[in-house]
Motif scaffolding. Structure first.
Motif, short mmCIF file in Angstrom:
data_model
loop_
_atom_site.label_atom_id
_atom_site.label_comp_id
_atom_site.label_asym_id
_atom_site.label_seq_id
_atom_site.Cartn_x
_atom_site.Cartn_y
_atom_site.Cartn_z
N ALA A 126 2.65 -6.87 12.49
CA ALA A 126 3.07 -6.46 11.15
C ALA A 126 3.27 -7.68 10.25
O ALA A 126 2.92 -7.65 9.05
CB ALA A 126 4.36 -5.64 11.24
N SER A 136 -1.94 3.23 13.19
CA SER A 136 -1.83 2.95 11.76
C SER A 136 -1.60 1.47 11.50
O SER A 136 -2.14 0.89 10.56
CB SER A 136 -0.70 3.78 11.15
OG SER A 136 -1.01 5.15 11.16
N LEU A 137 -0.78 0.85 12.36
CA LEU A 137 -0.50 -0.57 12.20
C LEU A 137 -1.77 -1.40 12.37
O LEU A 137 -2.08 -2.25 11.52
CB LEU A 137 0.56 -1.02 13.20
CG LEU A 137 0.81 -2.53 13.29
CD1 LEU A 137 1.29 -3.08 11.95
CD2 LEU A 137 1.80 -2.85 14.40
N LEU A 170 -0.35 4.74 6.02
CA LEU A 170 -0.15 3.30 5.85
C LEU A 170 -1.46 2.55 5.61
O LEU A 170 -1.51 1.71 4.69
CB LEU A 170 0.59 2.73 7.05
CG LEU A 170 0.83 1.22 7.02
CD1 LEU A 170 1.69 0.83 5.82
CD2 LEU A 170 1.47 0.74 8.32
N SER A 193 -4.27 -0.84 9.55
CA SER A 193 -3.82 -1.53 8.33
C SER A 193 -4.12 -3.02 8.43
O SER A 193 -4.52 -3.66 7.45
CB SER A 193 -2.33 -1.30 8.13
OG SER A 193 -2.03 0.07 8.01
N ALA A 242 -2.40 3.07 2.10
CA ALA A 242 -1.49 2.38 1.18
C ALA A 242 -1.85 0.91 1.09
O ALA A 242 -1.85 0.32 -0.01
CB ALA A 242 -0.05 2.56 1.66
N VAL A 243 -2.17 0.28 2.23
CA VAL A 243 -2.58 -1.12 2.22
C VAL A 243 -3.89 -1.27 1.45
O VAL A 243 -4.06 -2.21 0.65
CB VAL A 243 -2.72 -1.65 3.66
CG1 VAL A 243 -3.34 -3.04 3.68
CG2 VAL A 243 -1.37 -1.66 4.36
N PRO A 285 3.80 9.36 6.81
CA PRO A 285 3.73 8.01 6.22
C PRO A 285 2.98 7.03 7.11
O PRO A 285 2.26 6.16 6.62
CB PRO A 285 5.20 7.63 6.06
CG PRO A 285 5.93 8.92 5.99
CD PRO A 285 5.19 9.83 6.91
N GLY A 286 3.13 7.17 8.43
CA GLY A 286 2.41 6.27 9.33
C GLY A 286 0.91 6.43 9.19
O GLY A 286 0.17 5.46 9.16
#
Length: 597
Positions: free
Chosen positions: A429, A107-108, A9, A111, A12-13, A5-6
């Motif tokens: 985030a 990933s953060l 991400l 994103s 997904a964004v 999932p990371g």
């Protein structure tokens, strides 16, 4: 469970923002006409540069022309092409981030880059960029940075060379910057075989691109290539320099510097707040872990409240809040300052591997090149931010997270504020979430309205949407099949969606695009091959202040059109008997050949 999932991400964004902004990516009368018409004209046999003027390399029009030949005139097909390039760019950024950070942090920050830069208007949206060439060049160079490293293999070098060739064939200056950065990194590496493969990485793309440019330029006079072709980047008109200066923020350095100072003050205040919260959390955890967590939650909750206030301020403070510049305004100058410190440290400590710990020199150098294009004006508007800001923002976020790891150990306090890196990540985030919210407010505003065309639909903001619908309906019944139409300063959207030819060599008419000789040639072409309609759209130039076609530039061309083409209809709130570009209310005017002709 946590890694997959990371890694997804950023995608997904991306998909979330695609859904939010669905079909609202096209600016019908700002660069879109050029991006649509140049490939279509090439697909129908006109020669790039010689018959169709174009300021960038030939690769993007050739690729888009291939899409037109396969799919016909289809907005969906062109958007799909742009989306593929955007996803390749996204993956390159994600993998670069993963090289410098843990997978979760990478990933953060990736994103965050997607939310800040991939869906900007005007012109900076990756789903329909102001320049497909720029999108390809930036994605290619970023991918090359990922593949070609000091310890790269021959196979990776070969793919990297192909990517650098693609960059050279779209935006030569971006390709050369990527080659220079990778060559610098390779020459400083200790691996002898890597240095020997530099010939493949650096010189092969230049040689191959040179052959392609020679073939593409055959039959085109050198003055046209210099003034209205791919060589323009070496012979920039004063008007182009003005645009680049404006988008770098150097046109008004005092104002831009003050805005930058506000952004830096806001960033420092946020950093101090998170640091104080981390210190308080560390002290509270000595007595109770729950108390420490509560302090961290309160700290982030306050930032959340500030972000909400920034997004939707009360009427009494709205004007004050609008004066606050985007926080990313500080990215280019701070990146330059940090790189300067890294350079000094490397000169002092000669054994240092890179300028900045953990960041490849090539990635840093290219990010500095991109940041220079936005030096004092990086932000949420303008076409350049969407393509030149992603890599600098990625590197800046990496530096911020790595610095947050080091700071607790350097503070001579006890207990150490171990929560600080966690709070910084939470702040990023929150920044990501606020950007998604801001884009939702932008793209889901009730002013958006659907515009149906023969090649697909799109959404545009009013009053542009209503005027465009009316003009499309009018022109569809006014110009016969196979007829000609042109317009000013840019109306290729009508030509492409309705399938009409343009008798002129240019598809854009902004300051610096035509010198007096080219203006004379345009008038002569209209005299020899008058179109069935000429369209005026009330669009001002970007980067030149309020420069208006026919008032501030190309007055002779405008005078000829008005003398030989009579008003037939006008649409929009600015419609009238003789609307002029630069009027306060938007209009689209249709003119047809005068009866005296």
């Amino acid at each position: 469970m946590s890694r997959r999932p990371g890694a997804l991400l950023p995608y997904a964004v991306f998909l979330l923002l695609v859904a939010i902004s669905w079909n609202r990516w096209i600016e019908p009368f700002v660069d879109t006409g050029r991006e649509l018409m140049v490939p279509w004209r090439v697909a129908h046999g006109e020669a790039l540069y010689r018959d169709v003027r174009f300021y960038y390399g030939p690769l993007a029009p050739w690729i888009a022309a291939g899409v037109d030949l396969v799919a016909g005139r289809s907005l969906a097909a062109r958007i799909a092409l742009a989306a593929v390039i955007a996803l390749l760019h996204l993956e390159a950024l994600r993998r670069l981030g993963k090289r410098m950070l843990s997978p979760a942090r990478a990933s953060l920050v990736t994103s965050l880059v997607v939310a800040v830069t991939f869906f900007l208007r005007p012109g900076g949206c990756h789903l329909f960029p102001y320049s497909l060439d720029t999108s390809i060049a930036v994605a290619s160079v970023t991918s090359a940075l990922l593949l070609v490293s000091a310890a790269s293999s021959r196979r990776r070098d070969g793919v990297g060379a192909a990517l650098l060739t693609a960059a050279l064939l779209t935006r030569p200056e971006i390709g050369l910057a990527g080659i220079a950065a990778l060559a610098f990194e390779r020459l400083l590496a200790g691996d002898g075989s890597a240095k020997r493969r530099l010939l493949l990485v650096a010189l092969t793309p230049i040689a191959f691109a040179g052959v392609v440019y020679a073939v593409a330029s055959a039959g085109t006079p050198l003055p046209i290539l210099q003034k209205e072709g791919w060589l323009t980047f070496l012979y920039l008109p004063a008007e182009f320099v003005s645009v680049y200066t404006s988008f770098a923020g150097m046109d008004r350095p005092g104002l831009r510097g003050a805005e930058l100072a506000l952004a830096v003050i806001a960033l420092v205040a946020i950093g101090l707040w998170l640091l104080l919260a981390a210190l308080a959390s560390a002290r509270a955890r000595v007595r109770s872990a729950a108390a420490g967590r509560a302090i961290e939650v309160v700290a982030i909750g306050l930032l959340l409240a500030v972000a909400a206030l920034r997004l939707s301020p009360p009427a009494r403070i709205r004007e004050i809040m609008e004066l606050l510049p985007p926080l990313v305004r500080a990215v280019p100058p701070l990146l330059f300052a940090t790189a300067a410190v890294g350079l000094v440290r490397r000169l002092v400590r000669r054994g240092r591997a890179t300028f900045l710990d953990g960041i490849p020199d090539s990635a840093l150098l290219v990010s500095l090149f991109f940041a220079a294009r936005l030096f004092l004006a990086a932000g949420y508007v303008g076409p350049y931010n969407g393509f030149y800001l992603p890599l600098p923002l990625l590197v800046a976020a990496v530096l911020l997270l790595r610095a947050s790891d080091r700071l607790p150990g350097r503070l001579a306090v006890s207990p150490a504020p171990a929560a600080f890196p966690r709070l910084v990540a939470a702040g990023l985030a929150l920044f990501l979430a606020s950007r998604v919210a801001a884009l939702t407010l932008l793209y889901r505003h009730p002013a958006w309205s659907r515009v149906e065309t023969p090649v697909g639909s799109l959404f545009a903001a009013e009053p542009v949407a209503g005027a465009t619908r009316a003009a499309l309906a009018d022109l569809a019944g006014r110009v016969p099949e196979g007829g000609g139409m042109t317009g000013f300063p840019e109306t290729g959207f009508f030509n492409w969606t309705l399938g009409w030819r343009n008798p002129l060599a240019q598809d854009q008419f902004f300051p610096g695009h035509l010198d007096p000789a080219a203006e004379d040639e345009a008038i002569a072409r209209l005299e020899r091959d008058p179109p069935e309609a000429v369209v005026y759209v009330d669009v001002l130039t970007i980067g030149h202040g309020r420069a208006a076609f026919g008032k501030d530039y190309l007055e002779r061309l405008d005078r000829y059109v008005r003398e030989h083409f009579a008003p037939a209809a006008s649409y929009g709130p600015g419609a009238g008997p003789e609307p002029r570009i630069g009027d306060s209310n938007f209009f689209i005017e249709i003119r047809v050949p005068s009866t005296s002709r």
